[in-house]
Write a protein that holds these residues in place. Structure first.
Motif, PDB file in Angstrom:
ATOM      1  N   HIS A  39     -14.194  29.845  -1.435  1.00 29.03           N
ATOM      2  CA  HIS A  39     -15.448  29.667  -0.691  1.00 29.03           C
ATOM      3  C   HIS A  39     -16.486  30.706  -1.066  1.00 29.03           C
ATOM      4  O   HIS A  39     -16.563  31.786  -0.489  1.00 29.03           O
ATOM      5  CB  HIS A  39     -15.235  29.643   0.824  1.00 29.03           C
ATOM      6  N   GLU A 145     -19.858  22.304   2.151  1.00 28.10           N
ATOM      7  CA  GLU A 145     -19.532  22.839   3.469  1.00 28.10           C
ATOM      8  C   GLU A 145     -20.487  22.205   4.468  1.00 28.10           C
ATOM      9  O   GLU A 145     -21.702  22.410   4.362  1.00 28.10           O
ATOM     10  CB  GLU A 145     -19.698  24.367   3.484  1.00 28.10           C
ATOM     11  N   HIS A 172     -19.681  22.244  10.504  1.00 24.53           N
ATOM     12  CA  HIS A 172     -19.917  23.699  10.447  1.00 24.53           C
ATOM     13  C   HIS A 172     -19.902  24.266  11.866  1.00 24.53           C
ATOM     14  O   HIS A 172     -18.988  23.951  12.636  1.00 24.53           O
ATOM     15  CB  HIS A 172     -21.218  23.993   9.670  1.00 24.53           C
ATOM     16  N   HIS A 215     -13.792  25.592   9.825  1.00 25.25           N
ATOM     17  CA  HIS A 215     -14.867  25.283  10.790  1.00 25.25           C
ATOM     18  C   HIS A 215     -14.537  24.106  11.697  1.00 25.25           C
ATOM     19  O   HIS A 215     -15.236  23.864  12.679  1.00 25.25           O
ATOM     20  CB  HIS A 215     -16.237  25.028  10.124  1.00 25.25           C
ATOM     21  N   ASP A 349     -15.378  34.082   1.600  1.00 24.31           N
ATOM     22  CA  ASP A 349     -16.687  33.817   2.231  1.00 24.31           C
ATOM     23  C   ASP A 349     -17.771  34.755   1.709  1.00 24.31           C
ATOM     24  O   ASP A 349     -18.674  35.149   2.456  1.00 24.31           O
ATOM     25  CB  ASP A 349     -16.559  33.952   3.767  1.00 24.31           C
TER      26      ASP A 349
HETATM   27 ZN   LIG Z   1     -18.184  28.902   6.458  1.00 20.52          ZN
END
Ligand SMILES: [Zn+2]
Length: 404
Positions: A39, A145, A172, A215, A349
């Motif tokens: 990610h 995403e 999300h 998420h 992230d």
């Molecule tokens: Zn995220």
């Protein structure tokens, strides 16, 4: 599958006598293995004024966490570059604008690769990863995403597949037309996936796109796992047993994910790793700052400099607790001990809020390898965690697609 999970601890005790050789080995091993992060929010930086992927930036100067020089320093071979569009109004206009924004972001990823084709290459299949790395380039898989840009038209997913998207998450921070989010303050709207969200799962399976439940609410996760004909992943999530946050996954669900062949890719987002109590004064000051400057991604030159200076002043005036590498490792090691080295990976992230004290940007990731080797895990284990596991899932997803 779980019977040998305590052996690494015994090995760690045996290896403790040779720290110097160990450190050198860690660097060599980290360079040798294929390393993918699942990610990367870095595409949000691609259109920033004056920002170039080939320049070395710093968190301190512009908050960015990934660029080519820092990928080289950190030995990151590539990963999934996210097309992330924040949740907006669930109206025909909102859907149309989100779709356009997603297509624009996707084009920006392609543009970055086109400009720097000597060192980056788009990847579409699991087998591409090793080939690209062997040719001396970095691997650019694409993911989506939040599927809000699809609006209510699941057939649009094929458009993104054709452009190269190989991983998709339905939702999300807040609920949408596809699924419930883990963090919507209003609570569940669908109690999992909506009827449209169930179509999204089937279409991702049909096309050969990995399903990502980061998420998603617990109920959404359960239904994605039950409905998908392929293993699913959590591209950037951590362990609820280590820190109780709805964005993290509990042990029972992590075990189910693993039993279905899936992978949890551990996140380095501080608020999900440790308890960071809300700091209203800081939040108000940040909101006021952002109102005055607009989105920081739009700033360049002197404006960016003064924005960063004001931001740093707020951060030192209202400090908040920040997770450390130890905290991150607690989540990684918990997951490995629970479900084994075949079902844990890395999705930190970066550029989406990731980063901990002691590992501020992608240049710091060899520390994870050092810590895992010190905990007794082998090079073979590391190769699985850093890339082998996600590529295994991808191969299953490719093989089961009815539209290869
Ligand atoms: Zn995220």
């Amino acid at each position: 599958m779980f019977g040998f999970r305590h052996i690494p601890l015994l090995l760690a005790a045996c290896l403790a006598g040779a720290p110097a050789a160990h450190a050198a080995d860690a660097g060599a091993i980290h360079q040798r293995i294929l390393t993918l992060d699942t990610h990367l929010d870095t595409p949000m930086n691609f259109a920033r004024p004056g920002w170039d992927m080939m320049d070395e930036h710093s968190v301190q100067s512009d908050m960015s966490e990934v660029d080519y020089p820092r990928m080289v320093k950190g030995g990151l071979d590539g990963g999934f570059f996210a097309i992330f569009i924040p949740q907006g109004p669930r109206t025909p206009e909102g859907f149309a604008l989100a779709l356009n924004a997603a297509l624009k972001r996707e084009a920006e990823i392609r543009d970055m690769v086109a400009r720097h084709h000597d060192v980056f290459e788009l990847a579409f299949r699991a087998d591409d990863a090793e080939r690209i790395v062997k040719s001396g380039k970095r691997v650019v898989f694409q993911s989506m995403e939040n599927s809000y840009p699809l609006g209510k038209d699941i057939s649009l997913l094929k458009r993104f597949y054709d452009l190269g998207v190989r991983m998709v998450g339905p939702v999300h921070f807040t609920n949408n037309d596809l699924a419930d989010s883990a963090t919507d303050p209003k609570g569940p709207e669908w109690h999992g996936l909506s009827p449209l969200g169930k179509q999204l799962v089937a279409e991702a399976n049909r096309l050969g796109i990995i399903l990502d439940a980061s998420h998603a609410s617990d109920e959404t996760f359960d239904q994605m796992l039950a409905l998908s004909t392929t293993p699913i992943v959590l591209s950037h999530s951590s362990a609820r047993a280590v820190f109780n946050h709805p964005r993290n996954i509990d042990d029972a669900r992590m075990e189910k994910l693993a039993a279905a062949g899936g992978v949890i890719q551990i996140n380095s987002y501080s608020d999900y790793l440790i308890d960071t109590p809300p700091n209203l004064a800081r939040e108000q000051a940040m909101r006021a700052l952002n109102r005055r400057y607009g989105p920081f991604q739009g700033l360049g030159g002197e404006k960016l400099k003064s924005y960063m200076a004001e931001r740093h002043a707020i951060e030192s005036q209202y400090p908040i607790p920040r997770a450390s590498v130890d905290d991150l490792m607690a989540h990684i090691l918990h997951a490995i001990r629970l479900v084994g080295v075949d079902h844990v990976g890395i999705g930190l992230d970066w550029d989406g809020g990731g980063g901990v004290t002691g590992m501020e940007d992608v240049a710091g990731i060899p520390e994870i390898t050092r810590r895992l080797l010190a905990a007794g895990y082998s090079e073979q284990d590391l190769a699985k965690i850093w890339g082998g596991n996600i590529l295994r899932v991808m191969r299953v997803v490719e093989a089961k697609a009815s539209r290869p």
